[in-house]
Structure formats: C-alpha cells, structure tokens
Design an enzyme around this catalytic site. Structure first.
Site, PDB file in Angstrom:
ATOM      1  N   ASP A  50       0.834  -1.208   0.000  1.00  0.00           N
ATOM      2  CA  ASP A  50       0.000   0.000   0.000  1.00  0.00           C
ATOM      3  C   ASP A  50       0.868   1.257   0.000  1.00  0.00           C
ATOM      4  O   ASP A  50       1.890   1.315   0.684  1.00  0.00           O
ATOM      5  CB  ASP A  50      -0.879  -0.035   1.259  1.00  0.00           C
ATOM      6  CG  ASP A  50      -1.785   1.164   1.374  1.00  0.00           C
ATOM      7  OD1 ASP A  50      -2.715   1.270   0.565  1.00  0.00           O
ATOM      8  OD2 ASP A  50      -1.556   2.000   2.264  1.00  0.00           O
ATOM      9  N   GLU A  73       1.287  -0.614  -5.079  1.00  0.00           N
ATOM     10  CA  GLU A  73       0.257   0.419  -5.262  1.00  0.00           C
ATOM     11  C   GLU A  73       0.970   1.759  -5.407  1.00  0.00           C
ATOM     12  O   GLU A  73       1.263   2.429  -4.421  1.00  0.00           O
ATOM     13  CB  GLU A  73      -0.713   0.475  -4.085  1.00  0.00           C
ATOM     14  CG  GLU A  73      -1.929   1.327  -4.427  1.00  0.00           C
ATOM     15  CD  GLU A  73      -2.342   2.373  -3.393  1.00  0.00           C
ATOM     16  OE1 GLU A  73      -3.318   3.081  -3.647  1.00  0.00           O
ATOM     17  OE2 GLU A  73      -1.684   2.508  -2.351  1.00  0.00           O
TER      18      GLU A  73
HETATM   19  C1  NOJ Z   1      -4.475   3.366  -0.421  1.00  0.00           C
HETATM   20  C2  NOJ Z   1      -5.726   2.629  -0.079  1.00  0.00           C
HETATM   21  O1  NOJ Z   1      -6.238   2.033  -1.250  1.00  0.00           O
HETATM   22  C3  NOJ Z   1      -6.700   3.615   0.529  1.00  0.00           C
HETATM   23  O2  NOJ Z   1      -7.949   3.022   0.738  1.00  0.00           O
HETATM   24  C4  NOJ Z   1      -6.112   4.150   1.810  1.00  0.00           C
HETATM   25  O3  NOJ Z   1      -6.965   5.155   2.335  1.00  0.00           O
HETATM   26  C5  NOJ Z   1      -4.719   4.745   1.566  1.00  0.00           C
HETATM   27  N1  NOJ Z   1      -3.878   3.878   0.788  1.00  0.00           N
HETATM   28  C6  NOJ Z   1      -4.017   5.009   2.880  1.00  0.00           C
HETATM   29  O4  NOJ Z   1      -3.610   3.791   3.439  1.00  0.00           O
END
Ligand code: NOJ
Length: 546
Positions: free
Chosen positions: A203, A245
């Site tokens: 993430d 991501e």
């Molecule tokens: C990306 C995630 O997809 C999202 O849902 C989240 O709020 C942010 N990262 C922070 O962790």
C-alpha cells in the site's frame, strides 16, 4: 490445489473483497472471515482464481482498516487468526490464491509504537515516526486527501512536536531511515507469508521516505528498500508476490519492477480513467496513446488492470482538461466527488448500460495485464453517494432478495453499512441468487467472459499490437503468443459502425468468435470488413478451420 508456477499471477483473475462488506456469518451486522470462507465456492464458480483482501487487521477502522493498530491481530469484528488460517487453507484447496495488504507507509495513531513514541522523546519508538519542530519541512510534498487534510504535518500535544503523515492525520508515517522500522516490517511480512498468504499488496509504496527539496515520492531510497524486501522474499518463500500500489505515471511506476528484482506486479493507474474517456468520447485514441506510452516491463513482471476498486476512481493521472471532462461526464453531482476522484461504482458510472458494462469488462479482460474485479461489480451493484468518505462504494454484497440482501441476518439497523436502496439498482433484483437463475444476467455474462479468458493464457501472457482501422471509434489490437493469436476489436461508439481492417498478413485464416465458436468469412489480402452494433466487441481467434 495450487499450481507450482512462479508466474501464476500472469494467469490470474483477481476478485477484490472487503471482508467487512462480503458476508456476515454470525449475524452481528459485519461481514467476517468465516463468511468469506462460506462464499469461496461462489468466487471459484465465477472463475476468479485469486482473492485480494482489504485490510482485516486490528484497527480503529477510521480508514477502512488502512489504519492498523496491530499488524499481527485480526480485528475481532472479522474473526480470529484461526479463522484466517482456515480460510487460507480452504482457498488453497480450491486452487485460489490470496493477496493481503502490507501497509508499509504508516500505522494508526492507536498503534503501540505511536502511543509510546508520543509519550517520551527518549523512547526507542520515538524514531519509528517522522517528527519536526516546525511544519515547514518537505513543503514540496503534495496533500493526497485534499478534502480532509490541510497539511502533511499535525501537531501532537503529548509529543510536543509535529508528526508527518501523507494520509489522514490519524495515520502517522513510519520512518524508514530507522533500521528498526525496516526490520519490524520484514518480521510482519514473514508472519503472514509463513501462514501461507500468496502475495502482498504494498500500500502507498511511493511515500516511504522523505527528502528535502523533493516531492517525497518514488525516491531512490524507497527502491533500494523494496529491492531488499524482495531479496528477503526470494530467499525465504517460493511463488509469492508483491503488488505495488503506486498511483503514478507509467515512467515513474516502471522502476517499481526494477530489473525483475523489485515488485512482480503494479497497477496501471493511468489507463483506467482513459478507458472511461475513450468510452464517452467514442474514440479509441486515449487508450492507444497511454498504452503506447507505457514502457516495456521485465518478462517476469505484469501490470494489474482494474475498472473500479474500494477507493474513489482516482483522477490524479490525467491532465487538468481530462479531469474536468471526467468530472463533467461522470460526476455532475458534487456528492459523487471526493479528493481528486469519483466515488461511484461501475454500473452507475456507465448509466447502468449493459452494453457499456460488457464492453468495459471485455477490455479489462483482454488488454495486457491481470484483471481485478471489485466485488459486486459482477452483478452490477449500485452505490450510495449519501454515505461518507468512500463508503459510497463499500456497501454490503447483495446475495439475495432477502432481508439485508442476504448479507446478514441482523436487525437492519445493526448493519455495518446500509444496503443500497436506489430504485435503479434494487437489491431485490440486483443480487447473486436472482442473477444465477437468469441465464441472460450480467453475472452469467461475466462468468462466460472469465471462462474464455481463463481458456486462453495469451490474454495474460501474450504481446499486444495495435491495428489502425480507418474508423477512429474502433479499437483493434492483437494479442499473440506461440500458441494463439487473438484479434480484439471493439466499437467505442453508442451507434452502429462499420470499418475495414488490414488483416492481409493473416490471409487464409478465419476469425473465429471465442464466445460462440462461430467462424467468420476467410481473411484475404483485401481489407476485411467489420460491422458493429452499438458498443459491440469481438474476441476472434485467427486460425484455420477444418
Ligand atoms: C491506499 C488505499 O487504497 C486507501 O484506501 C487508503 O486510504 C490509503 N492507501 C491510505 O492507506
């Protein structure tokens, strides 16, 4: 049973699940892990062979669980660690792999490390986070949650200093300059890989380090750490995966693959909004342009493709004009907008047009990369833009026309989120049970499309070559490998269209439609004529016919 192929992710169809919203097995109003285990047969029936789980760890749940207060505990609403092990084993028995979240960048402010850090400057945990006496440092870093946050620094009264956070002010960023933080994360990763998870989504991975004078994204230090994490993975486990991501332009995402020694997969963020632009403009160009600008990636790596997910449809990777266009076309009501994006599900975005939904999914399944389906989009679920934050697209899965859409037996007032009541998308009709009974439903169409994709590995592994029909509304490309040659041809327009395509290099072969196995007329050295109904598409295998 699982295959023993290190490149399994190239053949995957990923089904993205929020445990909280999927199926409630104990009637408390929250979806849970045993509930998900009960629904594994459904996911397998649909044709997905990989599940990506949103965070299910201990958390105050102020950011859908991306605010973790204990990385090794399951949130009690969702079950226990034993429930998770059972789920994992049951998934593996069915040949389904499981990708979980590794949230490297930040923790919840409720995490023990932060609680200790804020109390005492001399605590060993103080240096787990990024502190400052002023809020002026790293001023070139943008704010991501523009609707809620004014600064990336928040004053902490107990600590007597500001702390750094790229997301909500209750999510302090970890300090990767501290080797202890790096080690903690390796230990957490080991904990979950030892349990048997097959992959981890990294993430918010561009934001691990901060350096003055930069935008604090994609820094070389981040890539060095990821390479180290990858070596740790390769030394200890087999056939596992990192999915990055990184919501960035293709040129900035490319380094996350390294030389095949960093992440195995990364999302292709910029292609997604361009699919929506192409559809509305009825032109192939936005899709062709972005894919032609996408750099090659190492042979072991793979893009991840998606139409929607649990967040807003992010509009960061488009120009200002394109963003205005998308807001105008897809989010007229300000309630549909959040941060820099649109908080709507696939069916409402496409005005519930069956043709458009099929076309967009056909592109999702046939463009290069591994597709992700967001739970509920396979039945065309609606959304609820009157809920806060991104909950608009996180409402309970609709299983049947029963109370609470068959998601839970609880008092409807106890539901974690209300069921969608929008009259255009009534759960009494938009649910799995009803659509299973109806052979013409979207659910059955999705199942068939996924079955075709699964039958032809070329979709996951083959090369792509664009063709250039003279009609600009027609998108045409070839997917090729040693075994097959597929022509994907699609009408982006809402009107009937005709075009010719130069297929002379395949003279003597026949386009055979993969859905109906119907052979079209033989290809000759002359331009090949196609006609389309509105938003029609074909997947043709070009082959000889006996
Ligand atoms: C990306 C995630 O997809 C999202 O849902 C989240 O709020 C942010 N990262 C922070 O962790």
């Amino acid at each position: 049973m699982l295959t023993n192929d290190p490149f399994w992710y190239k053949d995957a169809i990923i089904y993205q699940v929020s445990i909280r919203s999927f199926f409630d097995s104990n009637g408390d109003g929250n979806g849970d892990i045993p509930g998900l285990t009960q629904k594994l047969d459904y996911i397998s029936w649909l044709g997905a062979n990989t599940i990506w789980l949103l965070p299910f760890y201990q958390s105050p749940l102020k950011d859908g669980g991306y605010d973790i207060s204990d990385f090794r505990q399951v949130h009690p609403d969702f079950g226990t660690i034993d429930d998770f092990q059972i789920f994992l084993d049951e998934a593996h028995k069915r040949g389904i792999r499981v990708i979980t979240e590794l949230i490297l960048n930040h923790t919840s402010d409720q995490h023990f490390w932060f609680q200790e850090a804020r109390k005492d400057r001399n605590s060993p945990y103080r240096d787990y986070y990024v502190w400052s006496d002023t809020d002026a440092r790293y001023s070139d870093a943008r704010i991501i949650f523009t609707d809620t946050e004014r600064s990336n620094w928040t004053w902490d009264h107990d600590a007597g200093q500001y702390f750094w956070h790229r997301f909500f002010s209750h999510q302090p960023d970890l300090n990767y300059d501290n080797p202890c933080v790096q080690q903690e994360m390796k230990d957490i990763l080991a904990f979950w890989f030892d349990m048997g998870v097959d992959g981890m989504r990294l993430d918010a991975v561009p934001y691990l380090y901060e350096r003055e004078g930069t935008n604090c994204e994609n820094l070389p230090e981040t890539h060095a750490f990821l390479k180290e994490l990858r070596s740790f993975l390769d030394e200890n486990w087999e056939n596992r995966l990192f999915l990055a991501e990184a919501n960035q332009w293709p040129d900035d995402v490319r380094p996350y693959f390294g030389d095949g020694d960093e992440c195995h997969m990364a999302y292709h963020f910029p292609v997604m909004p361009r699919l929506y632009i192409a559809l509305r403009k009825e032109q192939r160009r936005p899709i062709v342009d972005i894919l032609c600008q996408t750099p090659d990636i190492p042979p072991s790596c793979q893009w991840c493709m998606f139409l929607r997910n649990h967040d807003e449809l992010t509009l960061e990777m488009v120009s200002d004009d394109e963003r205005d266009y998308l807001y105008n076309e897809y989010a007229r009501d300000p309630r549909m907008r959040i941060n820099i994006g649109i908080r709507r599900r696939l069916a409402p975005l496409l005005d519930n047009s069956r043709r458009r939904i099929e076309l967009m999914n056909a592109l999702l399944f046939s463009l290069p990369g591994t597709p992700i389906i967001y739970y509920g989009d396979e039945i065309g679920m609606g959304d609820n833009i009157y809920l806060g934050d991104r909950d608009a697209v996180r409402t309970p899965m609709q299983w049947s026309g029963d109370r609470n859409a068959g998601f839970s037996r609880c008092d409807p007032q106890a539901l974690c989120q209300p069921i969608v009541r929008d009259p255009i998308y009534p759960y009494e009709a938009v649910n799995v049970e009803t659509q299973e009974r109806l052979p013409t439903s979207l659910l059955w169409w999705m199942k068939r499309a996924m079955a075709v994709r699964n039958e032809y590995p070329v979709f996951g592994r083959g090369s792509i070559r664009f063709l250039h029909p003279e009609n600009e509304s027609i998108l045409a490309f070839l997917r090729e490998d040693a075994d097959s040659r597929i022509l994907v041809i699609a009408n982006m327009s809402r009107f009937a269209q005709a075009t010719t395509v130069d297929l002379s290099e395949f003279a003597g072969l026949y386009p055979v439609d993969l859905f109906g196995r119907v052979a079209f007329p033989e290809i000759t050295e002359y331009p090949y004529q196609f006609t389309f109904g509105p938003h029609n598409f074909f997947w043709f295998e070009l082959r000889s016919v006996d």
